[in-house]
Motif scaffolding. Structure first.
Motif, PDB file in Angstrom:
ATOM      1  N   SER A   9       8.699  -2.099  -3.879  1.00 53.76           N
ATOM      2  CA  SER A   9       8.150  -2.361  -5.263  1.00 53.76           C
ATOM      3  C   SER A   9       7.193  -3.507  -5.311  1.00 53.76           C
ATOM      4  CB  SER A   9       9.341  -3.019  -6.122  1.00 53.76           C
ATOM      5  OG  SER A   9       8.722  -3.110  -7.534  1.00 53.76           O
ATOM      6  N   ARG A  10       7.330  -4.631  -4.386  1.00 55.27           N
ATOM      7  CA  ARG A  10       6.346  -5.640  -4.339  1.00 55.27           C
ATOM      8  C   ARG A  10       4.946  -4.933  -3.780  1.00 55.27           C
ATOM      9  NH1 ARG A  10       5.829 -11.287  -4.618  1.00 55.27           N
ATOM     10  NH2 ARG A  10       4.251 -12.224  -3.101  1.00 55.27           N
ATOM     11  N   TYR A  11       5.154  -4.323  -3.048  1.00 51.60           N
ATOM     12  CA  TYR A  11       3.866  -3.871  -1.892  1.00 51.60           C
ATOM     13  C   TYR A  11       3.326  -2.842  -3.104  1.00 51.60           C
ATOM     14  CZ  TYR A  11       0.927  -1.477   1.199  1.00 51.60           C
ATOM     15  OH  TYR A  11       0.075  -1.034   2.092  1.00 51.60           O
ATOM     16  N   PHE A  12       3.962  -1.978  -3.746  1.00 48.37           N
ATOM     17  CA  PHE A  12       3.197  -1.015  -4.587  1.00 48.37           C
ATOM     18  C   PHE A  12       2.678  -1.864  -5.451  1.00 48.37           C
ATOM     19  CE2 PHE A  12       3.581   1.754  -8.247  1.00 48.37           C
ATOM     20  CZ  PHE A  12       3.312   3.025  -7.709  1.00 48.37           C
ATOM     21  N   LYS A  13       3.078  -2.978  -6.065  1.00 43.69           N
ATOM     22  CA  LYS A  13       2.519  -3.680  -7.319  1.00 43.69           C
ATOM     23  C   LYS A  13       1.203  -4.538  -6.643  1.00 43.69           C
ATOM     24  CE  LYS A  13       3.360  -7.335 -10.398  1.00 43.69           C
ATOM     25  NZ  LYS A  13       4.338  -8.601 -11.006  1.00 43.69           N
ATOM     26  N   ALA A  14       1.352  -5.016  -5.266  1.00 43.41           N
ATOM     27  CA  ALA A  14       0.443  -5.539  -4.779  1.00 43.41           C
ATOM     28  C   ALA A  14      -0.884  -4.644  -4.625  1.00 43.41           C
ATOM     29  CB  ALA A  14       0.865  -6.333  -3.352  1.00 43.41           C
ATOM     30  N   ARG A  15      -0.561  -3.565  -4.229  1.00 39.25           N
ATOM     31  CA  ARG A  15      -1.577  -2.448  -4.004  1.00 39.25           C
ATOM     32  C   ARG A  15      -2.010  -2.019  -5.324  1.00 39.25           C
ATOM     33  NH1 ARG A  15      -4.642  -3.716  -0.566  1.00 39.25           N
ATOM     34  NH2 ARG A  15      -5.272  -1.383  -0.298  1.00 39.25           N
ATOM     35  N   MET A  16      -1.669  -2.187  -6.312  1.00 36.89           N
ATOM     36  CA  MET A  16      -1.571  -1.543  -7.574  1.00 36.89           C
ATOM     37  C   MET A  16      -1.721   0.100  -7.494  1.00 36.89           C
ATOM     38  SD  MET A  16      -4.952  -3.981  -9.191  1.00 36.89           S
ATOM     39  CE  MET A  16      -5.694  -3.930  -7.642  1.00 36.89           C
ATOM     40  N   GLY A  17      -0.584   0.526  -6.725  1.00 31.05           N
ATOM     41  CA  GLY A  17      -0.427   1.939  -6.908  1.00 31.05           C
ATOM     42  C   GLY A  17      -0.018   2.468  -8.161  1.00 31.05           C
TER      43      GLY A  17
END
Length: 311
Positions: A9-17
């Motif tokens: 979830s954090r990675y998804f948010k960071a990459r603005m997925g």
């Protein structure tokens, strides 16, 4: 929809997925993948590349390479008043975003008319686009789904007064998925002056690094891979005005647009003005010092890790 674990979830948010549902995959592959191409491109046609129609009998003046001013009678009906000497190459399946910078006085009205010719032909017209003043207030788009062919651009006018032609911009389009880079944004003032910004969240930890592009005759961002390599959140800014940029300077509204954008991203990341780094090359440092005055007590605490480049 399956819930993401905390790390994902954090990675998804960071990459603005964005979520892509199973039923949308085929549509995405067939219609959207083409908009995520590498090597973005943009250019401007300055007034030196304009030709004035022989039928115009009014005053013609230039302010250096900045603009071309036509002053006088343009007639009661729309007619070609000027045209660009060089055509724009448009390939099969390619979409072009265009924007005309201009000003006018009196009761002058204008239109932009574009002719696309068949590839290899000097007179066989493939298709025609026409844009009125309401459409010219924003970026307008030509989408070429079939064979390639060059595009000829002319300005039509009528009425009495002056017409100040500044620049015609053409940029490879992502069909609404961002300017230059996927997610790139366009900020525009009430006077029609543009600046482009791109934001990437990185590791979402301080600092927020802002990089101002230097002098560029080819429009677009610079420094993407360099800034991404630092891992921290970053913003790219580029100024497409004048020849190669106008040093990010303008009236208070224009300059405030940039400051507000940076402030919004600081707030989104939960960072303070002390956790901001401003950098740039060529004309970039000029705006760095100007913006620094807007962020009182700014402390570039990672200067040794993210230096400022000056030329």
């Amino acid at each position: 929809m399956q819930m993401l674990n905390s790390a994902t979830s954090r990675y998804f948010k960071a990459r603005m997925g964005q979520y892509l549902y199973t039923g949308d995959v085929q549509y995405f592959l067939a219609h959207e993948v083409r908009n995520y191409y590498p090597n973005p491109y943009g250019e401007k046609f300055n007034p030196a590349k304009l030709a004035v129609s022989d039928s115009f009998t009014g005053r013609v003046a230039c302010d250096g390479n900045y603009n071309l001013v036509l002053d006088g009678e343009f007639g009661e009906d729309f007619s070609q008043i000027a045209y660009w000497r060089y055509n724009i190459p448009v390939f099969e399946g390619q979409c072009i975003d265009m924007y005309l910078e201009y000003e006018k006085t009196g009761d002058v009205e204008i239109k932009l008319r574009l002719f696309q010719f068949y590839y290899g032909s000097i007179g066989d017209i493939k298709q025609v686009w026409e844009f009125d003043e309401e459409q010219l207030q924003d970026v307008f788009r030509i989408d070429n789904e079939s064979d390639q062919g060059p595009v000829f651009v002319s300005i039509l006018a009528r009425g009495t007064g002056s017409l100040n032609i500044i620049s015609l911009h053409d940029r490879h389009s992502r069909r609404g998925h961002g300017f230059f880079l996927p997610g790139g944004e366009r900020l525009v003032s009430s006077k029609g002056e543009e600046v482009f910004v791109y934001f990437e969240k990185g590791d979402m930890k301080p600092p927020l690094a802002v990089y101002f592009s230097g002098y560029r005759t080819q429009e677009g961002f610079e420094g993407y891979y360099m800034m991404r390599g630092f891992g921290c959140p970053f913003i790219l800014v580029t100024d497409p005005r004048s020849e190669g940029g106008a040093f990010y300077l303008g009236d208070s509204e224009f300059e405030q647009m940039i400051t507000d954008y940076v402030t919004d991203k600081l707030d989104e990341l939960g960072l303070t003005k002390d956790e901001l780094v401003l950098s740039g090359a060529s004309m970039g440092p000029s705006v760095r010092s100007t913006m620094a005055q807007s962020f009182h007590h700014m402390h570039c605490f990672l200067q040794s890790h993210l230096p400022t480049w000056e030329m």
